[in-house]
Every structure is written in structure tokens, then in C-alpha cells.
Design a protein around this motif. Sequence first.
Motif, PDB file in Angstrom:
ATOM      1  N   ASP A  29      27.897  38.061  29.977  1.00 58.03           N
ATOM      2  CA  ASP A  29      27.009  38.273  31.113  1.00 58.03           C
ATOM      3  C   ASP A  29      25.561  38.383  30.644  1.00 58.03           C
ATOM      4  O   ASP A  29      25.267  38.133  29.468  1.00 58.03           O
ATOM      5  CB  ASP A  29      27.436  39.507  31.916  1.00 58.03           C
ATOM      6  N   GLU A  30      24.665  38.791  31.543  1.00 58.24           N
ATOM      7  CA  GLU A  30      23.238  38.828  31.203  1.00 58.24           C
ATOM      8  C   GLU A  30      22.903  39.884  30.160  1.00 58.24           C
ATOM      9  O   GLU A  30      21.828  39.862  29.554  1.00 58.24           O
ATOM     10  CB  GLU A  30      22.392  39.064  32.460  1.00 58.24           C
ATOM     11  N   TYR A  31      23.831  40.829  29.927  1.00 61.22           N
ATOM     12  CA  TYR A  31      23.603  41.869  28.918  1.00 61.22           C
ATOM     13  C   TYR A  31      24.352  41.573  27.629  1.00 61.22           C
ATOM     14  O   TYR A  31      24.437  42.413  26.748  1.00 61.22           O
ATOM     15  CB  TYR A  31      24.030  43.236  29.468  1.00 61.22           C
ATOM     16  N   HIS A  32      24.893  40.363  27.539  1.00 65.22           N
ATOM     17  CA  HIS A  32      25.693  39.917  26.401  1.00 65.22           C
ATOM     18  C   HIS A  32      26.961  40.766  26.241  1.00 65.22           C
ATOM     19  O   HIS A  32      27.393  41.064  25.135  1.00 65.22           O
ATOM     20  CB  HIS A  32      24.890  39.909  25.100  1.00 65.22           C
ATOM     21  N   CYS A  33      27.536  41.165  27.355  1.00 65.26           N
ATOM     22  CA  CYS A  33      28.838  41.828  27.361  1.00 65.26           C
ATOM     23  C   CYS A  33      29.889  40.801  27.765  1.00 65.26           C
ATOM     24  O   CYS A  33      29.588  39.858  28.513  1.00 65.26           O
ATOM     25  CB  CYS A  33      28.845  42.996  28.352  1.00 65.26           C
ATOM     26  N   LEU A  34      31.092  40.968  27.298  1.00 66.75           N
ATOM     27  CA  LEU A  34      32.165  40.036  27.618  1.00 66.75           C
ATOM     28  C   LEU A  34      32.656  40.249  29.050  1.00 66.75           C
ATOM     29  O   LEU A  34      33.123  41.329  29.406  1.00 66.75           O
ATOM     30  CB  LEU A  34      33.315  40.212  26.624  1.00 66.75           C
ATOM     31  N   LYS A  35      32.535  39.209  29.866  1.00 64.15           N
ATOM     32  CA  LYS A  35      32.853  39.309  31.287  1.00 64.15           C
ATOM     33  C   LYS A  35      34.307  39.697  31.540  1.00 64.15           C
ATOM     34  O   LYS A  35      34.592  40.558  32.382  1.00 64.15           O
ATOM     35  CB  LYS A  35      32.561  37.977  31.986  1.00 64.15           C
ATOM     36  N   ASP A  36      35.234  39.049  30.837  1.00 65.78           N
ATOM     37  CA  ASP A  36      36.653  39.299  31.095  1.00 65.78           C
ATOM     38  C   ASP A  36      37.017  40.759  30.854  1.00 65.78           C
ATOM     39  O   ASP A  36      37.769  41.369  31.631  1.00 65.78           O
ATOM     40  CB  ASP A  36      37.529  38.395  30.221  1.00 65.78           C
ATOM     41  N   LEU A  37      36.490  41.316  29.782  1.00 68.88           N
ATOM     42  CA  LEU A  37      36.799  42.704  29.458  1.00 68.88           C
ATOM     43  C   LEU A  37      36.159  43.655  30.463  1.00 68.88           C
ATOM     44  O   LEU A  37      36.772  44.649  30.871  1.00 68.88           O
ATOM     45  CB  LEU A  37      36.335  43.031  28.042  1.00 68.88           C
ATOM     46  N   ASN A  38      34.939  43.359  30.871  1.00 65.80           N
ATOM     47  CA  ASN A  38      34.301  44.212  31.874  1.00 65.80           C
ATOM     48  C   ASN A  38      34.988  44.097  33.227  1.00 65.80           C
ATOM     49  O   ASN A  38      35.099  45.084  33.959  1.00 65.80           O
ATOM     50  CB  ASN A  38      32.818  43.866  32.000  1.00 65.80           C
ATOM     51  N   ASN A  39      35.440  42.899  33.561  1.00 62.63           N
ATOM     52  CA  ASN A  39      36.181  42.730  34.812  1.00 62.63           C
ATOM     53  C   ASN A  39      37.494  43.514  34.774  1.00 62.63           C
ATOM     54  O   ASN A  39      37.949  44.036  35.800  1.00 62.63           O
ATOM     55  CB  ASN A  39      36.459  41.248  35.071  1.00 62.63           C
ATOM     56  N   PHE A  40      38.083  43.578  33.597  1.00 63.69           N
ATOM     57  CA  PHE A  40      39.297  44.380  33.451  1.00 63.69           C
ATOM     58  C   PHE A  40      38.990  45.857  33.684  1.00 63.69           C
ATOM     59  O   PHE A  40      39.743  46.565  34.367  1.00 63.69           O
ATOM     60  CB  PHE A  40      39.894  44.191  32.058  1.00 63.69           C
ATOM     61  N   ALA A  41      37.885  46.352  33.111  1.00 66.98           N
ATOM     62  CA  ALA A  41      37.488  47.748  33.313  1.00 66.98           C
ATOM     63  C   ALA A  41      37.215  48.021  34.788  1.00 66.98           C
ATOM     64  O   ALA A  41      37.584  49.067  35.321  1.00 66.98           O
ATOM     65  CB  ALA A  41      36.259  48.072  32.471  1.00 66.98           C
ATOM     66  N   ILE A  42      36.585  47.056  35.458  1.00 66.13           N
ATOM     67  CA  ILE A  42      36.330  47.199  36.898  1.00 66.13           C
ATOM     68  C   ILE A  42      37.648  47.282  37.666  1.00 66.13           C
ATOM     69  O   ILE A  42      37.803  48.095  38.581  1.00 66.13           O
ATOM     70  CB  ILE A  42      35.480  46.015  37.401  1.00 66.13           C
ATOM     71  N   PHE A  43      38.604  46.443  37.287  1.00 66.15           N
ATOM     72  CA  PHE A  43      39.925  46.453  37.920  1.00 66.15           C
ATOM     73  C   PHE A  43      40.592  47.819  37.762  1.00 66.15           C
ATOM     74  O   PHE A  43      41.133  48.379  38.728  1.00 66.15           O
ATOM     75  CB  PHE A  43      40.787  45.345  37.295  1.00 66.15           C
ATOM     76  N   PHE A  44      40.560  48.356  36.563  1.00 70.17           N
ATOM     77  CA  PHE A  44      41.144  49.674  36.309  1.00 70.17           C
ATOM     78  C   PHE A  44      40.432  50.747  37.144  1.00 70.17           C
ATOM     79  O   PHE A  44      41.075  51.573  37.796  1.00 70.17           O
ATOM     80  CB  PHE A  44      41.044  50.015  34.823  1.00 70.17           C
ATOM     81  N   ASN A  45      39.107  50.713  37.123  1.00 70.39           N
ATOM     82  CA  ASN A  45      38.336  51.741  37.830  1.00 70.39           C
ATOM     83  C   ASN A  45      38.554  51.684  39.336  1.00 70.39           C
ATOM     84  O   ASN A  45      38.620  52.726  40.005  1.00 70.39           O
ATOM     85  CB  ASN A  45      36.849  51.591  37.505  1.00 70.39           C
ATOM     86  N   ARG A  46      38.665  50.486  39.881  1.00 67.54           N
ATOM     87  CA  ARG A  46      38.913  50.356  41.327  1.00 67.54           C
ATOM     88  C   ARG A  46      40.272  50.930  41.702  1.00 67.54           C
ATOM     89  O   ARG A  46      40.405  51.596  42.738  1.00 67.54           O
ATOM     90  CB  ARG A  46      38.803  48.888  41.741  1.00 67.54           C
ATOM     91  N   ASN A  47      41.268  50.660  40.869  1.00 62.97           N
ATOM     92  CA  ASN A  47      42.596  51.226  41.125  1.00 62.97           C
ATOM     93  C   ASN A  47      42.561  52.745  41.062  1.00 62.97           C
ATOM     94  O   ASN A  47      43.195  53.423  41.885  1.00 62.97           O
ATOM     95  CB  ASN A  47      43.605  50.677  40.106  1.00 62.97           C
ATOM     96  N   LEU A  48      41.809  53.276  40.112  1.00 59.80           N
ATOM     97  CA  LEU A  48      41.692  54.725  39.984  1.00 59.80           C
ATOM     98  C   LEU A  48      40.955  55.313  41.185  1.00 59.80           C
ATOM     99  O   LEU A  48      41.381  56.334  41.754  1.00 59.80           O
ATOM    100  CB  LEU A  48      40.967  55.074  38.688  1.00 59.80           C
ATOM    101  N   GLN A  49      39.874  54.666  41.588  1.00 62.08           N
ATOM    102  CA  GLN A  49      39.117  55.145  42.752  1.00 62.08           C
ATOM    103  C   GLN A  49      39.972  55.149  44.016  1.00 62.08           C
ATOM    104  O   GLN A  49      39.929  56.101  44.807  1.00 62.08           O
ATOM    105  CB  GLN A  49      37.880  54.272  42.967  1.00 62.08           C
ATOM    106  N   GLN A  50      40.723  54.090  44.222  1.00 67.56           N
ATOM    107  CA  GLN A  50      41.589  54.003  45.398  1.00 67.56           C
ATOM    108  C   GLN A  50      42.632  55.113  45.391  1.00 67.56           C
ATOM    109  O   GLN A  50      42.920  55.725  46.431  1.00 67.56           O
ATOM    110  CB  GLN A  50      42.264  52.629  45.448  1.00 67.56           C
ATOM    111  N   ALA A  51      43.194  55.396  44.221  1.00 65.46           N
ATOM    112  CA  ALA A  51      44.198  56.449  44.114  1.00 65.46           C
ATOM    113  C   ALA A  51      43.584  57.823  44.386  1.00 65.46           C
ATOM    114  O   ALA A  51      44.217  58.674  45.027  1.00 65.46           O
ATOM    115  CB  ALA A  51      44.836  56.424  42.724  1.00 65.46           C
ATOM    116  N   ILE A  52      42.357  58.026  43.937  1.00 68.55           N
ATOM    117  CA  ILE A  52      41.653  59.289  44.203  1.00 68.55           C
ATOM    118  C   ILE A  52      41.401  59.433  45.702  1.00 68.55           C
ATOM    119  O   ILE A  52      41.594  60.514  46.284  1.00 68.55           O
ATOM    120  CB  ILE A  52      40.330  59.348  43.412  1.00 68.55           C
TER     121      ILE A  52
END
Length: 376
Positions: free
Chosen positions: A250-273
Motif C-alpha cells: 500500500d502507500e505506506y509500503h505495508c503488505l496489503k494481504d496481511l493488513n486485510n487479514f488483520a482488518i478481517f480479524f478485527n471486524r469479526n472481533l468488533q462484531q462479537a463485542i
Amino acid sequence: MAATITLLLSLLILMVKVGDAQQVLKLQNPRLMNCRFDKIYQFGDSLSDTGNCIRETLCGANLSCGALPYGMDFYQNATGRCSNDMLIIDFIAVESGLPLLNPYKDENADFRHGVNFAVAGCTALSAKSLAENNIVNIALTNSSLSVQLDWMSSHFQTTCSPADCPEKMNDSLFLVGEIGGNEFIYGLSQGKTMDKSRRMVPEIVQTIIHGVKRVIGFGATQIIVPGNFPIGCHPIFLTKFMTNISTAYDEYHCLKDLNNFAIFFNRNLQQAIDELKKDYPNITLIYGDYYNAFLWLLQNAGSLGFDNNSLQKACCGIGGEYNYDVHRRCGAPRVPVCVDPSTHISWDGVHLTQNAYRWIARWLIDDILPKLNCQV
């Protein structure tokens, strides 16, 4: 006499350390003091451990965080914190006007203001569940979230009765996590695909939610459940999954796939909360947004005093584009430390520097304070 002198010196160092932290944060009026917390309880992994792992035989023997240069800025004292100095939980304690949390495994510690149950290298899932998912815990600790919760149960049995525990917890803050990230670090490092890692997310999230329910059962009324950092920005993964495909970043030179995975995990956690809030309308349940706190830090790093040329390089490390080598990690012989850790976000390729944790803690407190039951 010697024991008394040692105790006095320890107390003096702690008092100076808290004073230093307040100076670092430039606190005129610590904001969390308005919440009047009298105790803080922390569960989690190496992002929060203040000395439990180094007191476990196998875990401590396999953990470099128990020796210098870890803790090099903590009065040249390696306490078991996986950083050069203080962690997010340390800054939260200081902002609450409380002493730094002692690790549960320190049998001689003062626990009047709370306990830190976090263990570096631990997972949310039990050892049995890890084995079923074909994941090896390389930290060699079995102190998963359920074990930490059992420690909490044992601790409360000695400090309060089932009848008065809930009342004593009214002014306590509980942090359940960050936890669950090591499953993915271990799994991805051991060849598990992203798809298989995604399939583990519901089980991990439900394990965390079950832990929150246990905490509520003991009388907790104010609980923060942190999510995961954007792991695609960490040197350990930038090194392991390095590619010449420019669109992978991405624009910060972070790996998109890995960050998208973290987003996926966080969204699942937020929904459960959010679902859990419906069952406990009188409990303050807050999602700790580590992901956006880190992104804010990365976006504003230059103005916050970080070196723009070293944002994704480990301070303590050697070799490669990101100053990280899995075979020669921080703490190994002849692995150097950067001149000024405060200019780096990453400490060792996996964990962050005190300065990074300091700014992340400030962002988090700004975010969670309006959601807490405090008089501001």
C-alpha cells in the motif's frame, strides 16, 4: 537489613519510573485519573507482558526479552518487557495515576493496584486447539488466555469473596488482550496459508469473547478488548513475504494481504463485542482500536519525531531491507541496536519501541475516554 534496602531501592526506582513516564507523556492532568480506577487487570501476550514469561521455565529460557538490550532504557533492567522500555499498559497505568502493573508470576509483588496476567508468546487458543490446527507454539508457553483467566480466579479467591468481589471490581479496568495475534504469526511463519488462517478467526474470536464473559462473571464492569495491529507493516512479515510485485504494497509500503487479514480479524472481533453488549447492557465494553492507532502513528511519524527513513526497520536487528533476520534476532550475539530507539517504530521487528507505544497509548486514550464511565 539488606532486604529492606533492596525493597526501598525498588520502590524508589518505581517512583522515578512513573515520574519519568509522566514527563514523557507531558501530563499536566492525567486524563484517566478522572475515571478513578483503583486497579487494572491485564490479559494478553508480549505486547503487554511485564515479566511473566521470564518466570516460566520453558518460556523464559526461550525468550530473549529477559535480557539486554531488551529493557535497555528501563534503567538498564530487562524486566521481561519486549521493548526497549515501557509498554502501552505502562502508559495506561501512569495515566490512571497508578503504579506500573506487576506480573502475576512475581510472588513477592504488590498487587493492591491490579495484576498483569499477560505472557509473552501466548495464544488465545489452548495448546490442544493449537495442535489441532497444526501450529507449534515456538515460545514454549502453555499460558493461553484460559490459563491466565484461571490465574485471575486463583488471585481473586485470595483477595475477595464471591459475595464482595463484584463490588470491589466497580472501580477496576480490565484489558482482555491484545491476544490472538500469535496464532497467525506462528501459523504464517510455519507455512499455513492465509485462507487457513482466516478459517481460524471465528474460533479465536469466540475464545476471546468467552474470556470476556468470565471476566464479567467476576464483577468486571469496564472492559477494553483490543484488536490487532496492521501486521503487514511489521519487519518480520515484510521480510518473510518480500516481493517485487509493487501492487502487493500500500502507500505506506505495508503488505496489503496481511493488513486485510488483520482488518478481517478485527471486524469479526468488533462484531462479537457488539453482540455481547446486547447481553450485558450495563457493562462498558470497548473495542481497543490498535489498528487505526498504529496507522495514525505511521501517517504522522515524521511530525512525531520518528525517522522517515527507518519507519519499517527494526531498531534492534541486522541485515536486509528491514534490518531483520529471523536467524539473528535482537538479543543474539553481535546484533546491534540503533543509536536512538526513539526514532524507530519497530524495536525488534515484531514489537515496538517505547516511543511508538507512548504515542499509540495517547491515541487509544483519546479514543476510549469518551466511552468510559468517567467524569471528564
